[in-house]
Design an enzyme around this catalytic site. Structure first.
Site, PDB file in Angstrom:
ATOM      1  N   GLU A   1       0.844  -1.254   0.049  1.00 44.18           N
ATOM      2  CA  GLU A   1      -0.088   0.132   0.039  1.00 44.18           C
ATOM      3  C   GLU A   1       0.823   1.126  -0.005  1.00 44.18           C
ATOM      4  O   GLU A   1       0.433   2.408  -0.559  1.00 44.18           O
ATOM      5  CB  GLU A   1      -1.001  -0.103   1.157  1.00 44.18           C
ATOM      6  CG  GLU A   1      -1.977  -0.976   1.132  1.00 44.18           C
ATOM      7  CD  GLU A   1      -1.927  -2.350   1.387  1.00 44.18           C
ATOM      8  OE1 GLU A   1      -2.767  -3.401   1.371  1.00 44.18           O
ATOM      9  OE2 GLU A   1      -0.516  -2.787   1.848  1.00 44.18           O
TER      10      GLU A   1
ATOM     11  N   HIS B   1     -11.476  -5.867   8.576  1.00 46.94           N
ATOM     12  CA  HIS B   1     -12.048  -5.961   7.206  1.00 46.94           C
ATOM     13  C   HIS B   1     -13.384  -4.932   7.504  1.00 46.94           C
ATOM     14  O   HIS B   1     -14.159  -4.957   6.512  1.00 46.94           O
ATOM     15  CB  HIS B   1     -12.523  -7.282   6.825  1.00 46.94           C
ATOM     16  CG  HIS B   1     -11.350  -7.916   6.267  1.00 46.94           C
ATOM     17  ND1 HIS B   1     -10.451  -8.560   7.110  1.00 46.94           N
ATOM     18  CD2 HIS B   1     -10.517  -8.230   4.990  1.00 46.94           C
ATOM     19  CE1 HIS B   1      -9.324  -9.107   6.582  1.00 46.94           C
ATOM     20  NE2 HIS B   1      -9.492  -8.805   5.276  1.00 46.94           N
TER      21      HIS B   1
END
Length: 551
Positions: A406, A473
Site C-alpha cells: 500500500e 475488514h
C-alpha cells in the site's frame, strides 16, 4: 595524452572524456564545496539555522546529475547540494530557501532541502526518507506510459534502505520494469549508527538479486567513475526500461547535521577517507595532466566565490516574510474551479456498487491520463468486482494489479501526479490503509503546502461492517484523516451521490479519500443518471425538508 592515473588516492580513467568535460566536472564539484564552506561559517554566525553537510560526497551528486538529461527527474536527499547547483538553480534562490525568504521554494515554511521544483525537474525529500523511492516509481511509470525514453534517479542513504518503503519501491519497479536508478549513498553511518548495525549483508547491492534487478557498486568519491558508469547505465535504461540499484561507496566527513559532530567515528577512519577527498584528488589529477593550471584554478575559484557572495547579498537584503493567515490557509489546497456536469435525461435504477463502477468507467473514458491501481483490480475485477471488465476496455497499462504494498502504491500515485497524470488507488479494504498511512498524511497532504505541487490522487476506501468481518475488514476509519490539512474526505450514502461525488473527486486536483460503505454496495438502489454528471463537495443532499421543531 594518457588520462589514466594510479598516482593518486583515487584511480582515474579519463581517456574517453574531453578536457572540457573534465573541467566542467571539476567546476560542478567545487561549487557545492565552496558553498558548504561558506554555509558553515554562516551557521556559526547564526545567520542560518541548520546545515546538513555533503562534504566528501560531491562526486555522486554531480556525476549523476551530469549523466542525466536536464528534463529527467532527480529526487535528491539533504546531502545532495550538487544536484541543485549542477541543475543551475540561481544561488540566491537556494540561499533564500535556507533563510526562509520568499525567493526560496517553500515561502519560508521549511528552511531545508524539503522542496521540489518542476522547472528544474527536482523533487525534494521528506524527512521520512523512504517515501520518495516510491514517488520515483510513479514518475518513471508516467515516462514509460508516455513512451518518453527517460530515466528517473532517486537518492537515499544506507540507513534508508532499512525502511519498508525501500523494499516496496524496488519490488514495484522490478515487477513493472520501471526506468529508475536507485542511488544509494553508503557513507558508513546513519547519524551515529554504523552499517554493521543497519544490515547484515556484505553490500547493499546484494539485495538486487532478490528483486531480479541489475546492480552495481561505484566508487562514490571518483567523479570519473560516477559520471561515466551512470551515463552508460542511463543510456541503456532509456532504450530498455528497467530499474537499476547503484551503491555508491563514500563517506560523510562531517556530522549527520552540524550539531551531531563526529566523535563516534574512529579517527583512523576519518583520516583514510580524508585522503580520498573527491575534490582535492580530482584537482590534483587535472593539474598533473596539465588540464588545469594554477592560474585557471584560481580564476575558477574566484569566480564561484564572487557568485556566492553576490547572491548571498541578494538573499540577505530580501525582506523577511510576514506570516499571513489567509495565504497559509489558501496554500493548503490547490485551487479547484469546480465544473458542473448535469445535462442528463435518462436515469436507470442502480445499486450503490453499480454507481461507483459506472463513475469509474466514465471517468476513465473522459481522462486518457487516468490510471487505476490496486490489488486484484485487473483480471479479477477487484475484491468487490467494481472494475470487472475494465481490463478489456482500458488495457493493462491503465488498469494495474499491484503487489501487496500500500505504501509504495500511494507513493507511485504521487509520482504520477508530479508527472502530470491522474490516478485512483483502490484499497482492497479501508482497514489496510494503515500500511500506506505515512505517504498519505505526510506526502500527498502536504506537497501543495510545501512546494506548490498538487497530488491528483483519489484513494477509494471500501469500509464499514455489518457482516461480522472483524477489526481488519470492517473499520470505518474516516476519522483518521478528517483532521489532516491537505486531504479531502468524501463519504456518500446513496448511489446518486456516490457517482456524482466520485466524478468530482477524480476531477479535483487535490488528494481525495473516497469512503464506500460495503454494507451499502448491494443493499440500496436509486435512480441514477446514465450520463456523466458531477456533484459539488460540501453541498448536502436534502431529501426532505421539515417544519417540525424539536423540543
Amino acid at each position: 595524452m594518457n588520462k589514466e592515473s594510479t598516482s593518486f588516492n583515487i584511480e582515474y580513467h579519463a581517456d574517453s572524456l574531453k578536457d572540457s568535460t573534465l573541467i566542467q566536472l571539476y567546476k560542478n564539484m567545487l561549487k557545492p564545496r565552496l558553498i558548504e564552506e561558506k554555509m558553515l561559517i554562516l551557521l556559526r554566525q547564526g545567520k542560518i539555522s541548520k546545515w546538513f553537510s555533503g562534504i566528501g560526497q560531491e562526486a555522486i551528486s554531480v556525476g549523476v546529475t551530469m549523466a542525466l538529461n536536464k528534463d529527467e527527474y532527480i529526487l535528491p536527499m539533504h546531502r545532495n547540494l550538487g544536484v541543485f547547483t549542477t541543475r543551475n538553480i540561481p544561488l540566491y534562490r537556494l540561499f533564500g530557501q535556507w533563510q526562509g525568504k520568499a525567493s526560496g521554494f517553500t515561502k519560508g515554511r521549511d528552511r531545508s532541502f524539503h522542496f521540489g521544483t518542476q522547472h528544474y525537474k527536482i523533487v525534494g525529500m521528506i524527512s521520512h526518507l523512504g517515501p520518495q523511492l516510491g514517488v520515483a516509481d510513479g514518475i518513471a511509470l508516467a515516462s514509460k506510459l508516455k513512451n518518453k525514453n527517460e530515466v528517473t534517479a532517486v537518492f537515499t542513504g544506507e540507513g534508508g534502505t532499512s525502511e519498508g518503503d525501500f523494499h516496496e519501491a524496488l519490488n514495484v519497479a522490478s515487477v513493472w520494469k520501471l526506468p529508475v536508478l536507485f542511488c544509494i549513498e553508503n557513507n558508513g553511518y546513519g547519524l551515529s549508527t554504523p552499517t554493521s548495525e543497519q544490515y547484515n549483508c556484505k553490500d547493499i547491492v546484494d539485495r538486487g538479486l532478490g528483486y531480479g534487478m541489475e546492480s552495481h557498486i561505484i566508487d562514490g568519491n571518483n567523479i570519473i567513475e560516477v559520471y561515466t558508469k551512470v551515463k552508460d547505465i542511463a543510456e541503456r535504461v532509456r532504450v530498455n526500461p528497467h530499474p537499476v540499484l547503484i551503491e555508491f561507496k563514500t563517506f560523510r566527513m562531517r556530522g549527520h547535521e552540524e550539531a551531531s559532530g563526529v566523535k563516534y567515528v574512529p579517527q583512523e577512519l576519518m583520516d583514510n577517507w580524508a585522503a580520498k577527498d573527491p575534490v582535492i584528488n580530482f584537482q590534483s589529477f587535472l593539474r598533473a595532466h596539465t588540464i588545469l593550471n594554477e592560474e585557471d584554478e584560481v580564476t575558477i575559484k574566484e569566480t564561484i566565490i564572487s557568485e556566492i557572495n553576490e547572491h548571498l547579498d541578494i538573499a540577505f537584503n530580501e525582506e523577511i516574510i510576514i506570516p499571513n493567515e489567509t495565504t497559509e490557509l489558501n496554500d493548503v489546497y490547490q485551487v479547484y474551479d469546480y465544473q458542473e456536469f448535469k445535462n442528463y435525461s435518462e436515469v436507470k435504477e442502480m445499486r450503490f456498487i453499480d454507481a461507483i463502477s459506472n463513475s469509474l468507467k466514465q471517468s476513465m473514458q473522459r481522462h486518457d491520463d487516468l490510471v487505476i491501481m490496486g490489488q486484484d483490480v485487473a483480471e479479477y475485477g477487484g475484491a468487490f468486482k467494481i472494475t470487472e471488465g475494465f481490463l478489456a476496455e482500458f488495457g493493462k497499462d491503465r488498469v494495474r494489479n499491484t503487489p501487496i504494498c500500500e505504501s509504495a502504491i500511494v507513493e507511485t500515485a504521487m509520482g504520477l501526479s508530479i508527472a502530470g497524470m491522474k490516478s485512483i488507488v483502490e484499497m482492497q479494504f479501508a482497514d489496510f490503509v494503515s500500511s500506506g498511512f505515512n505517504p498519505i498524511v505526510n506526502y500527498l497532504a502536504k506537497s501543495h503546502y510545501r512546494w506548490n505541487q498538487n497530488a491528483d490522487v483519489v484513494i477509494r476506501m471500501p469500509c464499514g461492517g455489518g457482516v461480522a468481518a472483524g477489526p481488519f475488514h470492517s473499520q470505518t476509519n474516516e476519522a483518521w484523516f478528517t483532521k489532516t490539512p491537505g486531504l479531502k474526505v468524501v463519504y456518500p450514502s446513496f448511489p446518486y451521490d456516490a457517482k456524482g461525488l466520485l466524478n468530482t473527486a477524480i476531477n479535483d486536483p487535490n488528494p481525495v479519500l473516497f469512503f464506500e460503505h460495503k454494507g451499502l454496495y448491494r443493499s440500496i438502489r436509486q435512480d441514477v443518471p446514465i450520463d456523466y454528471y458531477t456533484i459539488p463537495f460540501g453541498k448536502a443532499a436534502v431529501l426532505k425538508e421539515s417544519t417540525v421543531m424539536l423540543q
